[in-house]
Design an enzyme around this catalytic site. Sequence first.
Site, short mmCIF file in Angstrom:
data_model
loop_
_atom_site.label_atom_id
_atom_site.label_comp_id
_atom_site.label_asym_id
_atom_site.label_seq_id
_atom_site.Cartn_x
_atom_site.Cartn_y
_atom_site.Cartn_z
CG HIS A 161 5.14 -2.54 10.26
ND1 HIS A 161 6.49 -2.81 10.31
CD2 HIS A 161 4.98 -1.53 9.37
CE1 HIS A 161 7.12 -1.96 9.50
NE2 HIS A 161 6.23 -1.20 8.91
CE1 TYR B 16 8.72 5.06 2.46
CE2 TYR B 16 7.41 7.00 2.96
CZ TYR B 16 7.78 5.72 3.24
OH TYR B 16 7.24 5.07 4.32
N PRO C 274 0.80 -1.22 0.00
CG PRO C 274 -0.23 -1.17 2.10
CD PRO C 274 0.54 -2.06 1.18
CG ASN C 275 -0.32 4.33 1.25
OD1 ASN C 275 -1.29 4.84 0.70
ND2 ASN C 275 -0.38 3.82 2.46
NE ARG D 42 9.67 6.05 8.44
CZ ARG D 42 8.74 5.79 7.53
NH1 ARG D 42 8.94 4.87 6.62
NH2 ARG D 42 7.62 6.47 7.54
CB ALA E 182 1.31 -0.09 6.15
CG HIS F 155 11.16 -2.26 4.48
ND1 HIS F 155 9.79 -2.18 4.41
CD2 HIS F 155 11.46 -3.46 5.01
CE1 HIS F 155 9.28 -3.30 4.91
NE2 HIS F 155 10.26 -4.09 5.26
CG ASP G 83 0.00 -17.63 7.88
OD1 ASP G 83 1.08 -17.75 8.50
OD2 ASP G 83 -1.11 -17.57 8.45
NE ARG H 76 3.55 6.85 2.63
CZ ARG H 76 3.97 5.67 3.02
NH1 ARG H 76 4.37 4.78 2.12
NH2 ARG H 76 3.99 5.36 4.29
CG ASN I 47 8.44 -1.96 0.18
OD1 ASN I 47 7.84 -2.01 1.25
ND2 ASN I 47 9.11 -0.89 -0.21
CD GLU J 155 10.88 -7.34 5.52
OE1 GLU J 155 9.97 -6.74 6.08
OE2 GLU J 155 11.69 -8.08 6.13
#
Length: 145
Positions: free
Chosen positions: A80, A22, A9-10, A107, A77, A100, A87, A17, A74, A98
């Site tokens: 977390h 970013y 998301p985002n 942060r 949100a 980021h 799963d 943003r 990535n 992964e």
Amino acid sequence: MKILVINGPNLNFLGIREPEIYGKNTYQDLCKMINKKGSELGFDIEIFQSNHEGEIVTKIQEAYFNKVDGIVINPAAYTHTSIAILDALKAVNIPCVEVHISDVDNREPFRSVSYVGMVAKKTIKGHGFAGYLEAIDYLLNNNNK
């Protein structure tokens, strides 16, 4: 080699943003950079972005049937919060990295929890867009399911 790049998301709002976190490059810039890397390596790379957890889970499951060799994710949100994404990654048993863009460890405290990190072969944080290229290189050099 077939690689699936998943963005949560985002991330479609990159360049808009929080550019102080970013950067000013756009999501289209990111996709262009990833596709260029794929072309240089002769890889089949698919890039997927969704703001919806269930769509991400479905895409991970499809990767199993599409014989994807590696996943770069990535989860944004959902990093977390999403046991469902964890799963799904465990279920398909496809090596994943992964990524980021920002250094999530420096942060807000809640960002230090990563469900995806529990299954990822490697986590790359705070390297900006280059983290995606590092993840692809890692999958290339550690291609063992």
